[in-house]
Motif scaffolding. Structure first.
Motif, PDB file in Angstrom:
ATOM      1  N   GLU A 167       0.816  -1.200   0.000  1.00  0.00           N
ATOM      2  CA  GLU A 167       0.000   0.000   0.000  1.00  0.00           C
ATOM      3  C   GLU A 167       0.857   1.260   0.000  1.00  0.00           C
ATOM      4  O   GLU A 167       0.533   2.238  -0.681  1.00  0.00           O
ATOM      5  CB  GLU A 167      -0.950  -0.016   1.197  1.00  0.00           C
ATOM      6  CG  GLU A 167      -2.195   0.791   0.928  1.00  0.00           C
ATOM      7  CD  GLU A 167      -3.271   0.581   1.968  1.00  0.00           C
ATOM      8  OE1 GLU A 167      -3.791  -0.542   2.054  1.00  0.00           O
ATOM      9  OE2 GLU A 167      -3.559   1.524   2.707  1.00  0.00           O
ATOM     10  N   LEU A 168       1.963   1.230   0.720  1.00  0.00           N
ATOM     11  CA  LEU A 168       2.863   2.383   0.714  1.00  0.00           C
ATOM     12  C   LEU A 168       3.394   2.634  -0.692  1.00  0.00           C
ATOM     13  O   LEU A 168       3.506   3.761  -1.147  1.00  0.00           O
ATOM     14  CB  LEU A 168       4.047   2.159   1.660  1.00  0.00           C
ATOM     15  CG  LEU A 168       3.821   2.250   3.170  1.00  0.00           C
ATOM     16  CD1 LEU A 168       5.128   2.006   3.907  1.00  0.00           C
ATOM     17  CD2 LEU A 168       3.259   3.610   3.568  1.00  0.00           C
ATOM     18  N   VAL A 169       3.708   1.549  -1.385  1.00  0.00           N
ATOM     19  CA  VAL A 169       4.369   1.685  -2.678  1.00  0.00           C
ATOM     20  C   VAL A 169       3.377   1.994  -3.795  1.00  0.00           C
ATOM     21  O   VAL A 169       3.589   2.890  -4.604  1.00  0.00           O
ATOM     22  CB  VAL A 169       5.157   0.402  -3.006  1.00  0.00           C
ATOM     23  CG1 VAL A 169       5.635   0.409  -4.447  1.00  0.00           C
ATOM     24  CG2 VAL A 169       6.352   0.284  -2.067  1.00  0.00           C
ATOM     25  N   THR A 170       2.281   1.225  -3.824  1.00  0.00           N
ATOM     26  CA  THR A 170       1.369   1.370  -4.958  1.00  0.00           C
ATOM     27  C   THR A 170       0.383   2.516  -4.762  1.00  0.00           C
ATOM     28  O   THR A 170      -0.178   3.017  -5.730  1.00  0.00           O
ATOM     29  CB  THR A 170       0.565   0.092  -5.183  1.00  0.00           C
ATOM     30  OG1 THR A 170      -0.185  -0.183  -3.994  1.00  0.00           O
ATOM     31  CG2 THR A 170       1.479  -1.074  -5.502  1.00  0.00           C
ATOM     32  N   GLY A 200       2.692   4.490  -6.790  1.00  0.00           N
ATOM     33  CA  GLY A 200       2.014   5.743  -6.481  1.00  0.00           C
ATOM     34  C   GLY A 200       3.000   6.769  -5.951  1.00  0.00           C
ATOM     35  O   GLY A 200       4.220   6.559  -5.992  1.00  0.00           O
ATOM     36  N   PRO A 201       2.486   7.857  -5.405  1.00  0.00           N
ATOM     37  CA  PRO A 201       3.366   8.861  -4.805  1.00  0.00           C
ATOM     38  C   PRO A 201       3.916   8.361  -3.470  1.00  0.00           C
ATOM     39  O   PRO A 201       3.330   7.475  -2.849  1.00  0.00           O
ATOM     40  CB  PRO A 201       2.441  10.061  -4.614  1.00  0.00           C
ATOM     41  CG  PRO A 201       1.069   9.475  -4.524  1.00  0.00           C
ATOM     42  CD  PRO A 201       1.062   8.229  -5.349  1.00  0.00           C
ATOM     43  N   VAL A 202       5.042   8.907  -3.043  1.00  0.00           N
ATOM     44  CA  VAL A 202       5.636   8.496  -1.774  1.00  0.00           C
ATOM     45  C   VAL A 202       4.804   9.080  -0.631  1.00  0.00           C
ATOM     46  O   VAL A 202       4.590  10.294  -0.584  1.00  0.00           O
ATOM     47  CB  VAL A 202       7.095   8.979  -1.678  1.00  0.00           C
ATOM     48  CG1 VAL A 202       7.686   8.624  -0.323  1.00  0.00           C
ATOM     49  CG2 VAL A 202       7.923   8.378  -2.796  1.00  0.00           C
ATOM     50  N   PRO A 203       4.294   8.229   0.266  1.00  0.00           N
ATOM     51  CA  PRO A 203       3.471   8.769   1.362  1.00  0.00           C
ATOM     52  C   PRO A 203       4.327   9.577   2.351  1.00  0.00           C
ATOM     53  O   PRO A 203       5.538   9.371   2.435  1.00  0.00           O
ATOM     54  CB  PRO A 203       2.893   7.525   2.011  1.00  0.00           C
ATOM     55  CG  PRO A 203       3.768   6.417   1.594  1.00  0.00           C
ATOM     56  CD  PRO A 203       4.415   6.789   0.306  1.00  0.00           C
ATOM     57  N   VAL A 254       7.265   8.177   4.912  1.00  0.00           N
ATOM     58  CA  VAL A 254       8.640   7.819   4.547  1.00  0.00           C
ATOM     59  C   VAL A 254       9.231   8.767   3.499  1.00  0.00           C
ATOM     60  O   VAL A 254      10.190   8.431   2.821  1.00  0.00           O
ATOM     61  CB  VAL A 254       8.705   6.350   4.011  1.00  0.00           C
ATOM     62  CG1 VAL A 254       8.477   5.379   5.144  1.00  0.00           C
ATOM     63  CG2 VAL A 254       7.710   6.117   2.897  1.00  0.00           C
ATOM     64  N   GLU A 255       8.669   9.996   3.395  1.00  0.00           N
ATOM     65  CA  GLU A 255       9.116  10.847   2.297  1.00  0.00           C
ATOM     66  C   GLU A 255      10.543  11.376   2.494  1.00  0.00           C
ATOM     67  O   GLU A 255      11.195  11.764   1.535  1.00  0.00           O
ATOM     68  CB  GLU A 255       8.146  12.008   2.048  1.00  0.00           C
ATOM     69  CG  GLU A 255       8.049  12.999   3.199  1.00  0.00           C
ATOM     70  CD  GLU A 255       6.928  13.998   2.972  1.00  0.00           C
ATOM     71  OE1 GLU A 255       6.278  13.936   1.910  1.00  0.00           O
ATOM     72  OE2 GLU A 255       6.705  14.830   3.866  1.00  0.00           O
ATOM     73  N   ASN A 256      11.026  11.323   3.735  1.00  0.00           N
ATOM     74  CA  ASN A 256      12.419  11.757   3.922  1.00  0.00           C
ATOM     75  C   ASN A 256      13.409  10.664   3.509  1.00  0.00           C
ATOM     76  O   ASN A 256      14.605  10.906   3.440  1.00  0.00           O
ATOM     77  CB  ASN A 256      12.669  12.199   5.368  1.00  0.00           C
ATOM     78  CG  ASN A 256      12.336  11.099   6.348  1.00  0.00           C
ATOM     79  OD1 ASN A 256      11.556  10.195   6.026  1.00  0.00           O
ATOM     80  ND2 ASN A 256      12.927  11.145   7.528  1.00  0.00           N
ATOM     81  N   LEU A 257      12.927   9.454   3.241  1.00  0.00           N
ATOM     82  CA  LEU A 257      13.821   8.359   2.877  1.00  0.00           C
ATOM     83  C   LEU A 257      13.815   8.052   1.388  1.00  0.00           C
ATOM     84  O   LEU A 257      14.795   7.572   0.838  1.00  0.00           O
ATOM     85  CB  LEU A 257      13.435   7.087   3.647  1.00  0.00           C
ATOM     86  CG  LEU A 257      13.545   7.149   5.171  1.00  0.00           C
ATOM     87  CD1 LEU A 257      12.929   5.914   5.794  1.00  0.00           C
ATOM     88  CD2 LEU A 257      14.995   7.281   5.604  1.00  0.00           C
ATOM     89  N   PHE A 258      12.675   8.271   0.756  1.00  0.00           N
ATOM     90  CA  PHE A 258      12.559   7.891  -0.650  1.00  0.00           C
ATOM     91  C   PHE A 258      12.056   9.085  -1.457  1.00  0.00           C
ATOM     92  O   PHE A 258      11.137   9.792  -1.026  1.00  0.00           O
ATOM     93  CB  PHE A 258      11.569   6.729  -0.816  1.00  0.00           C
ATOM     94  CG  PHE A 258      11.921   5.529  -0.005  1.00  0.00           C
ATOM     95  CD1 PHE A 258      12.885   4.639  -0.440  1.00  0.00           C
ATOM     96  CD2 PHE A 258      11.289   5.288   1.216  1.00  0.00           C
ATOM     97  CE1 PHE A 258      13.215   3.529   0.319  1.00  0.00           C
ATOM     98  CE2 PHE A 258      11.625   4.180   1.977  1.00  0.00           C
ATOM     99  CZ  PHE A 258      12.593   3.302   1.524  1.00  0.00           C
ATOM    100  N   ALA A 259      12.643   9.311  -2.641  1.00  0.00           N
ATOM    101  CA  ALA A 259      12.186  10.391  -3.515  1.00  0.00           C
ATOM    102  C   ALA A 259      11.004   9.918  -4.362  1.00  0.00           C
ATOM    103  O   ALA A 259      10.028  10.633  -4.539  1.00  0.00           O
ATOM    104  CB  ALA A 259      13.330  10.860  -4.395  1.00  0.00           C
TER     105      ALA A 259
END
Lengths: 171, 641
Positions: free
Chosen positions: B472-475, B508-511, B514-519
């Protein structure tokens, strides 16, 4: 020093595993050979053997603890097993026992300080008609009298084992 | 799938590994059957069926002691002897394969007398101190003695104990005075779990179940799984019981005693109060615990959700380094670290692979670390006065909470680990009738949990919870749209080792979490997430050998390992007896509880979101969570000096 000793032992055990195979059924021949060469099967040996044969160390220990011809703690180069069952008892095994204890200066279950002799009891060697009987490593002596004990021990000391101590000779 | 498990190493000889006689399989293929009579009742069974199975089919009870549904045959106790007409001696029903139309008598005078004598002989070697024995009433030997009218010690009894009690381990206490040498623990340790700590040492009347070189249990390669405790018919094996210390803390007014309860014990504790397996008493238990005197009752599921967020983020970070940055040194697959038995197993048997184990602590320890920091701060408590107790289905958790590295907060994260059986004893001691308690909720601030945490208790549960969150975080798609009711069926079930592939079609967009870890997630588009699940260390060994040999499991990204068969619900702290049916019933209770939750995904747990907002400000895998919620492991090796 200790480490090299262990490495040497490991090499030796690998060679034995190559010789006898690495199945579960190879365990007994390997253990017997180790016992013959080193007069004991050490903790470290058991773990290496377990590793080589894909067993658990505790299984190897279980086998070693089951058989009285396999020892965990060092035994003497000559193990003298005197039969203590009823016919040998009646044929006078007690006198032989006293003589053995006197000559070696140890009691049954002990090993001489020089590591040459171990005294043990045995249960029926199958020589009931020729008692008292005793076993020195794998050679049997029958109709043993206290007088013969000295000679038997002397033979062990002098020949340093024509029987079953090939490993001792090699070293 | 099973063929793929290369090196299907079978340690025990074939005669021991198959639980039933092999001929059955052949007979079934050929359709050969044989008709026998048991106590005059005819029954048709496949050739090679044992007398015990045939009798069970007819509903005729033959008493057993060394026989266990989970284990291979032994035929050593002789309690199950029956008369086979025409045979000179009595035969052990558990290991007598039927090959001819025989006539069996299960309770002739000869059989009854023999059984009574056999039980008498067992008792003559058993140091029975039934009044003070923790297995009293639940003891199988005691029950047999009652059943067969053993009214005096015909062959004498032991006047004093023969062996010292080995209480060296934090988890398992061995009292060999009560051992009757049925060897269930040996078969559990060697065949079921492939750990190999216990064996019969010595010969004849000096035989004793012991460890390598008779060393204390704490010094050998025991993984503390406690499966031997669950299968011991007597009181010879038990968990190291800290209930007196817990009572002392409760009785001390200066101490603030909090307890966290895990889902598996809640699904099984009813069995200690006479309920059938599969009835979860989660909310009744809350009331009972408050009546016992615990100040707060929390739900381990909260920490399980936190674990999923941490462990899932760690997985995504590893994947990013491996897939997006092409770093070959990344340790993949990542292994779960929730099962303390598994952690000690890999420390002993595969220390080279410790990099693969997630550094995230188990839910129990994460909760403890938060209780002594965040909870103590927000409630203005001195962490020194907070006593943390954990109700777990597990004996290895007792070892885990005593690990020296589990003191990140400056205090012992968890002070005492209780098993299901021990807590049942405490509840009874407090005069509380658990099944009749009114229901009540968990305490805040960690009261809210999700279905994801609940299913941790069953094999495949951690994986399912992680998949729900990671996908869910990724998609950015609701997991319900990918899997019906968010039930990730491919990872469920009781197969020893399972493998599943989960394609990631869109990203999907980065939630914000975890937005400080992944662009972005672009590097994951079109990737296939490969996961594995296994339970029981025997299966874990097969999977590890598969990975070593470069098999299918080495291609996985994430593998869940559970030390106990069935996962936590079959843990070493759970009520006795245990068998596959009981474990399946407990799993049903756990999955039913999962479905009852509105929120079923860890990262949506409002309490978890709150903790990240107010306390773990660096986010998942941030500096603060690294200090408190992550740990390291010790390569132990299997050689004992």
């Amino acid at each position: 020093m200790l480490l090299t000793e262990r490495e040497r032992l490991r090499e030796e055990l690998i060679a034995l595993a190559d010789q006898f195979g690495r199945q579960r059924s190879s365990l007994m021949p390997i253990l017997q050979e180790v016992e013959r060469r080193h007069f004991r099967i050490s903790e470290y040996c058991m773990q290496v053997i377990a590793d080589l044969l894909d067993l658990h160390p505790v299984e190897v220990h279980s086998v070693v603890s089951f058989y009285s011809f396999l020892d965990e703690s060092p035994r003497g180069q000559f193990v003298i097993r005197l039969c203590r069952t009823i016919t040998c008892e009646m044929a006078g095994k007690d006198h032989v026992a006293r003589q053995l204890e006197n000559d070696l200066g140890i009691t049954f279950g002990q090993t001489t300080p020089d590591g040459k002799f171990t005294l043990q009891w045995a249960n029926c060697l199958g020589m009931c008609d020729q008692g008292p009987a005793l076993l020195v490593n794998d050679q049997i002596f029958t109709r043993v009298t206290p007088e013969r004990v000295h000679g038997i021990l002397q033979e062990c000391r002098q020949t340093f084992g024509v029987h079953a101590v090939a490993g001792a000779k090699e070293r | 799938m099973k063929d793929d498990l290369v090196n299907q190493r079978v340690r025990a000889p074939k005669s021991q590994t198959v639980r039933t006689v092999e001929a059955i399989q052949y007979a079934k293929a050929r359709g050969e059957t044989v008709t026998l009579t048991v106590d005059g009742n005819p029954v048709e069974v496949p050739l090679g069926t044992t007398v015990l199975e045939a009798a069970r089919k007819l509903g005729i009870r033959i008493p057993t002691l060394c026989y266990h549904d989970d284990l291979c045959l032994a035929g050593v106790c002789r309690v199950c002897v029956v008369e086979v007409v025409g045979q000179r001696t009595l035969q052990a029903a558990c290991s007598y394969p039927i090959t001819a139309p025989i006539e069996v008598r299960t309770h002739s005078p000869h059989v009854r007398r023999a059984r009574r004598h056999i039980i008498d002989l067992l008792l003559s070697e058993h140091y029975g101190e039934c009044y003070t024995c923790n297995r009293s009433v639940g003891c199988e030997l005691q029950a047999l003695a009652m059943e067969y009218g053993v009214d005096f010690f015909r062959f004498g009894r032991l006047a004093r104990p023969r062996y010292e009690i080995d209480a060296s381990s934090h988890s398992v206490v061995r009292d060999m005075n009560k051992c009757v040498l049925c060897r269930r623990c040996i078969r559990t340790c060697i065949d079921l779990q492939e750990v190999g700590v216990l064996e019969a040492i010595g010969r004849g009347n000096r035989t004793k179940v012991s460890t390598f070189l008779d060393k204390p249990l704490a010094d050998v390669i025991c993984i503390n799984c406690g499966q031997c405790i669950n299968r011991c018919p007597t009181g010879a094996l038990r968990a190291n019981d800290p209930t007196d210390d817990v009572w002392a803390a409760i009785d001390d007014p200066s101490k603030h005693v909090v307890i966290q309860t895990a889902p598996s014990p809640r699904a099984a504790i009813g069995e200690c109060f006479g309920l059938p397996p599969g009835k979860a008493l989660t909310f009744e238990l809350n009331t009972a615990l408050r009546r016992c005197g615990f100040d707060k009752v929390f739900d381990t599921n909260f920490a399980a959700d936190l674990t999923i967020v941490e462990e899932g983020t760690e997985l995504l970070l590893r994947l990013k380094r491996a897939l997006a940055e092409g770093d070959k040194s990344v340790a993949l697959p990542q292994f779960t670290s929730c099962s303390p038995g598994w952690v000690k197993y890999i420390e002993h048997f595969y220390p080279d692979y410790l990099d693969h184990v997630s550094s995230a602590k188990s839910p129990q320890q994460m909760f403890g670390a938060l209780l002594k920091t965040y909870y103590a701060e927000t409630n203005r408590l001195d962490p020194r006065d907070v006593v943390t107790v954990a109700l777990m289905p597990c004996s290895a958790k007792k070892f885990e909470c005593n690990r020296p590295e589990m003191c990140a907060s400056g205090y012992k994260d968890i002070d005492y680990g209780l098993t299901t059986r021990e807590l049942a004893k405490m509840i009874r001691e407090a005069g509380v009738d658990l099944p009749r308690m009114p229901k009540s909720e968990f305490d805040d601030p960690f009261g809210t949990a999700t279905g994801s945490g609940v299913i941790f208790g069953a094999t495949g549960g951690v994986m399912e919870a992680a998949i729900r969150t990671v996908l869910e975080l990724v998609t950015g798609t609701k997991i319900e749209d990918l899997y019906e009711h968010a039930d990730v069926m491919p990872v469920r079930g009781f197969d020893g080792a399972r493998y599943a592939e989960l394609p990631i079609r869109a990203v999907g967009p980065v939630p914000p979490l975890v937005e400080n870890l992944f662009a972005d997630w672009d590097w994951l588009r079109g990737a296939t997430l490969k996961v594995g699940v296994c339970h029981g260390t025997a299966n874990a060994m097969k999977v590890m050998e598969n990975i070593k040999a470069g098999g299918r499991f080495s291609q996985c990204h994430f593998i869940e390992f559970m030390a106990c068969p069935g996962g936590c619900l079959g843990g070493g702290g759970q009520p006795t007896p245990t068998n596959p049916e009981i474990r399946a019933a407990r799993a049903n209770a756990i999955y039913a509880e999962d479905r009852s939750y509105e929120v079923r995904k860890a990262h949506e747990n409002p309490a978890v979101v709150e903790v990240y907002r107010r306390f773990l400000t660096g986010g998942p895998c941030g500096p603060k969570s690294h200090k408190l919620l992550h740990t390291h492991y010790t390569p132990r090796g299997k050689y004992i000096a």
